[in-house]
Scaffold this motif. Structure first.
Motif, mmCIF file in Angstrom:
data_model
loop_
_atom_site.group_PDB
_atom_site.id
_atom_site.type_symbol
_atom_site.label_atom_id
_atom_site.label_comp_id
_atom_site.label_asym_id
_atom_site.label_seq_id
_atom_site.Cartn_x
_atom_site.Cartn_y
_atom_site.Cartn_z
ATOM 1 N N SER A 444 0.845 -1.194 0.000
ATOM 2 C CA SER A 444 0.000 0.000 0.000
ATOM 3 C C SER A 444 0.875 1.235 0.000
ATOM 4 O O SER A 444 1.796 1.356 0.811
ATOM 5 N N GLN A 510 -6.659 -6.890 -0.523
ATOM 6 C CA GLN A 510 -7.550 -6.771 -1.678
ATOM 7 C C GLN A 510 -8.982 -7.207 -1.393
ATOM 8 O O GLN A 510 -9.890 -6.883 -2.151
ATOM 9 N N GLY A 513 -9.289 -4.526 2.529
ATOM 10 C CA GLY A 513 -8.851 -3.132 2.532
ATOM 11 C C GLY A 513 -8.027 -2.766 3.753
ATOM 12 O O GLY A 513 -8.132 -1.654 4.265
ATOM 13 N N GLU A 681 -7.203 2.933 3.756
ATOM 14 C CA GLU A 681 -7.084 1.996 2.638
ATOM 15 C C GLU A 681 -8.468 1.607 2.117
ATOM 16 O O GLU A 681 -8.644 1.366 0.922
ATOM 17 N N ARG A 682 -9.433 1.561 3.021
ATOM 18 C CA ARG A 682 -10.778 1.134 2.618
ATOM 19 C C ARG A 682 -11.486 2.174 1.768
ATOM 20 O O ARG A 682 -12.499 1.886 1.149
ATOM 21 N N LEU A 685 -11.730 0.834 -1.685
ATOM 22 C CA LEU A 685 -12.485 -0.401 -1.905
ATOM 23 C C LEU A 685 -13.884 -0.083 -2.403
ATOM 24 O O LEU A 685 -14.466 0.926 -2.011
ATOM 25 N N HIS A 698 -10.575 -4.185 -4.108
ATOM 26 C CA HIS A 698 -9.691 -3.017 -4.158
ATOM 27 C C HIS A 698 -9.647 -2.520 -5.597
ATOM 28 O O HIS A 698 -9.371 -3.287 -6.513
#
Ligand SMILES: [Zn+2]
Length: 768
Positions: A444, A510, A513, A681-682, A685, A698
């Motif tokens: 990431s 993936q 997330g 990170e989400r 998604l 992702h």
């Protein structure tokens, strides 16, 4: 262990977070540490130095020899014993250690036969004899013979065709030579893409069977001396491996999306989409040579020829082969070892660190070398905890089972704990095989600055410079032009590679997330024993990492990452590299469109003036390639705008965070900021997932449908373009633009909470 001097975090309720992010250098001249105050950074470095000193190479070597002493694949006695031993170690070091077991589909071979039936007869050996220097007394009876997991059963006879690496572009070359694989059996060599792609494409092209072999050009005598004289693949060594269609989903084939526990709804075998459509068997080059030698037809293109002493022909025939494989389709347990050190002040925030423990056979390199690095970290951290210290956040060490067959243990665990992970996971740090050589970092991009910072502080065991500088030197040496070389010299941080698949980070990154980072060392080992029974401790200690210096370097890297994520006052995730990487990927898609457009136009010209036909030998078969459809201009403007605005938002956010940290964050706002960073990170998604494979959610990173482990960035858009589905490409570009706009709104809202907003640019020197 010495008592820890710094314990400032009470429920992360420190009074202020002055200088927490990108602070000025402390008076000592020590470099700043992302997410730490100067005092916090000093205490953290002191702790890391103590942990470094606790690493003991002799002990690591003993662990390696122990864990690689007998076969330990899914369902084996060796695997169960290793899991239990790992649990005991973690428990003895003070962790709350348990084994979590899932019940998964794991086929093992009952029958394997491959023979040349014409011209002449040859029966393939299909096993790997013990060699004099294997060192360990190999337990032949416990070994799984060479096979490809999740091949279907089959008994087929047909003409043989050599298809090079068996990728889509190889079939285009075959078509131009008039070679068709329908109703035939293909022989593909390893390399070019993940092995599971080869039977998938072969079946799509109408083949009835697929044989995969290790050409000595790939990792055998062409590369160096073979085992036992050197480390490269010997004549009878076979690369085992999964051929499930992992780009659809990883984990237990019967339970996509849910944990494979008692009572789980399981797909009937006939409805499992990830099994191959045709039977598959991997073989050695000793077994492949007579098959290749019996082929007729056109001579293979130069780039297709391997290093065997034969003329490589394409076929079809006159070689005819009979391939028969039959498997026991059993449900077997996978034993994940989970070791928890609860956080003192933020127990509901989890830092996850994992490596798999299962192997195809002995697995000294893959995975035991990486497992040993993780064990060394955990033991050192455990000793620190026994001295009274506790991490602020919870640290979870995992040893996964069933990675080799298809990330079985990690995926089932991630699916079982999906809700908790979404709420609590800070990041997942993965290793797998470790050997002499260079650090590799992938993951990431929110972890890019962080990973570079750690790499700057770990010393390469053989040269004495930082592992980041060695990595930089390797990239500069490999750069394609002066411009790239200059850029690599100037940038502070090296770009993280994007993650496709191929190890246990996939379900976290993936599917759920969770920000993930995969790191390893390697590139200077002699590695020709991959997934064969010759990946033993004796081999590793001669050709992998004889003094375990790089296993120790991996432990020093891993413990820094794990501890800093667990201790940082503000989580060390940054958004500018994320936006920068996305901007680069959008540029790549645009460039790809241009390349494809020129190819289409050039193809039309070549066909119109019969150039290809006139350039071909009139006495040989030549089939002109089909015309390519016109490449339209896509509606990329919304995506380009969204990426540009995201970059501005990310920059405003980082400035606001720095300024707010300089002023001192109150605890409530610090908690809010950490919660936001944990979830960032989400933002990338989409619950609807990728087209045709909703398990992968992702929209920036995914394994490619035709590359397997290889990553496709912006996968929904890029793969639609590659497959020339223009309407879909437009729709996916619009969806991605919408996602990036929503991500930007969330970032802007957090920036406003930090007191940033439009005027945030004023605070760039905060903290000094
Ligand atoms: Zn592995």
């Amino acid at each position: 262990m010495v008592q820890d001097s710094r314990r400032p975090l009470a429920g992360l309720a420190f009074a202020t977070l002055a200088l927490a992010l990108a602070p000025a250098r402390a008076d000592s001249g020590a470099p700043p540490m992302l997410g730490f105050s100067a005092a916090g950074a000093a205490a953290e470095r002191e702790r890391e130095a103590r942990l470094d000193a606790a690493l003991a190479p002799a002990e690591m070597r003993a662990w390696l020899e122990r864990l690689a002493a007998r076969p330990h694949h899914v369902g084996s006695e060796g695997g169960r014993a290793n899991a239990e031993w790992l649990r005991e170690q973690f428990a003895s070091w003070g962790f709350e250690a348990r084994i979590e077991t899932f019940e998964v589909l794991f086929p093992t071979p009952v029958e394997r036969a491959l023979e040349l039936v014409a011209p002449g007869r040859f029966r393939a050996r299909l096993d790997e004899p013990a060699l004099a220097d294997d060192g360990d007394a190999r337990r032949l009876r416990e070994e799984l013979p060479p096979y490809n997991a999740y091949s279907i059963d089959g008994d087929v006879t047909g003409e043989l065709v050599y298809v090079n690496q068996g990728l889509p572009r190889d079939y285009e070359e075959l078509a131009q030579r008039g070679v068709d694989v329908r109703g035939r059996i293909v022989l593909a060599r390893y390399g070019g893409a993940w092995r599971g792609i080869k039977p998938k494409v072969a079946a799509e092209k109408g083949a009835i069977g697929c044989i995969i072999y290790s050409d000595p050009r790939g990792d055998g005598y062409f590369e160096g001396d073979v085992w036992p004289r050197g480390g490269y693949r010997s004549r009878d060594a076979v690369q085992r491996g999964s051929v499930a269609d992992m780009p659809i989903y990883s984990g237990d084939p019967l339970t996509p999306g849910v944990a494979a526990i008692e009572g789980a709804k399981r797909l009937p075998l006939a409805e499992v989409p990830v099994l191959t459509k045709i039977p598959v068997l991997p073989i050695s080059y000793a077994d492949a040579e007579p098959l290749l030698a019996a082929l007729g037809g056109p001579v293979a293109p130069e780039g297709w020829r391997g290093a065997l002493p034969v003329t490589y022909h394409l076929g079809p025939g006159p070689a005819r082969v009979h391939l028969r494989v039959k498997f026991a389709w059993r449900i077997e347990p996978v034993h994940d070892v989970i070791a928890v050190l609860p956080g003192a002040s933020a127990p509901d925030e989890w830092v996850l660190r994992g490596n798999h423990h299962d192997a195809w056979v002995y697995g000294a390199t893959d995975p035991v070398s990486g497992m040993v690095a993780e064990l060394a970290e955990a033991k050192a951290v455990g000793a620190l905890a026994k001295s009274g210290w506790r991490p602020a956040r919870t640290i979870v060490y995992a040893a996964w089972d069933g990675e080799e067959a298809g990330l079985l243990g990690s995926t089932e665990w991630a699916e079982a704990h999906a809700e908790e992970l979404r709420a609590r996971a800070v990041a997942y740090l993965n290793t797998d095989s470790i050997a002499r050589g260079f650090l590799a970092l992938a993951g990431s991009h929110s972890l890019e600055r962080f990973a570079n910072e750690v790499a700057r502080e770990v010393t390469d065991p053989e040269t004495g410079v930082s592992v980041l500088e060695r990595m930089r030197a390797a990239r500069i040496a490999k750069a394609v032009d002066d411009g790239e070389r200059q850029r690599l010299r100037e940038v502070a941080d090296l770009r993280l590679e994007a993650l496709g698949s191929g190890s246990d980070f996939t379900p976290f990154l993936q599917h759920l997330g969770v920000a993930a980072l995969n790191f390893d060392y390697g590139g200077e080992e002699e590695y020709g024993q991959y997934h064969s029974s010759y990946d033993t401790a004796a081999h590793y200690l001669r050709f992998g990492d004889p003094r375990l210096d790089y296993v120790a370097a991996a432990a020093r890297s891993g413990l820094r990452m794990t501890l800093r994520l667990a201790e940082a006052e503000v989580l060390p995730l940054t958004l500018e590299p994320v936006a920068a990487a996305i901007g680069e990927y959008v540029g790549e898609v645009e460039k790809l469109m241009g390349t494809m457009r020129r190819e289409s136009e050039e193809r039309a010209r070549l066909l119109a003036d019969r150039t290809l036909e006139l350039a071909a030998d009139p006495t040989r078969t030549f089939v002109a390639p089909p015309a390519l459809d016109r490449v339209p201009y896509l509606e990329l403007a919304p995506l380009q705008n969204a990426a540009a605005l995201l970059a501005e938002s990310a920059a405003r956010f980082e400035r606001a965070r720095e300024a707010a940290s300089g002023r001192g964050l109150d605890p409530a706002l610090a908690a809010e900021l950490n919660g936001f960073l944990r979830g960032c990170e989400r933002l990338l998604l989409d619950d609807a997932g990728l087209p045709g494979r909703p398990w992968y959610r992702h929209l920036v990173y995914a394994p490619g449908q035709y590359t397997g482990y290889g990553v496709k960035t912006l996968p929904a858009v890029r793969e639609a373009v590659e497959l020339r589905r223009w309407d879909e490409a437009n729709a996916q570009a619009a969806r991605l633009a919408g996602l990036l706009d929503r991500a930007r709104a969330a970032i802007d809202a957090m920036t406003a909470r930090l007191g940033g907003g439009a005027a945030a640019g004023a605070a760039s020197s905060a903290g000094s």
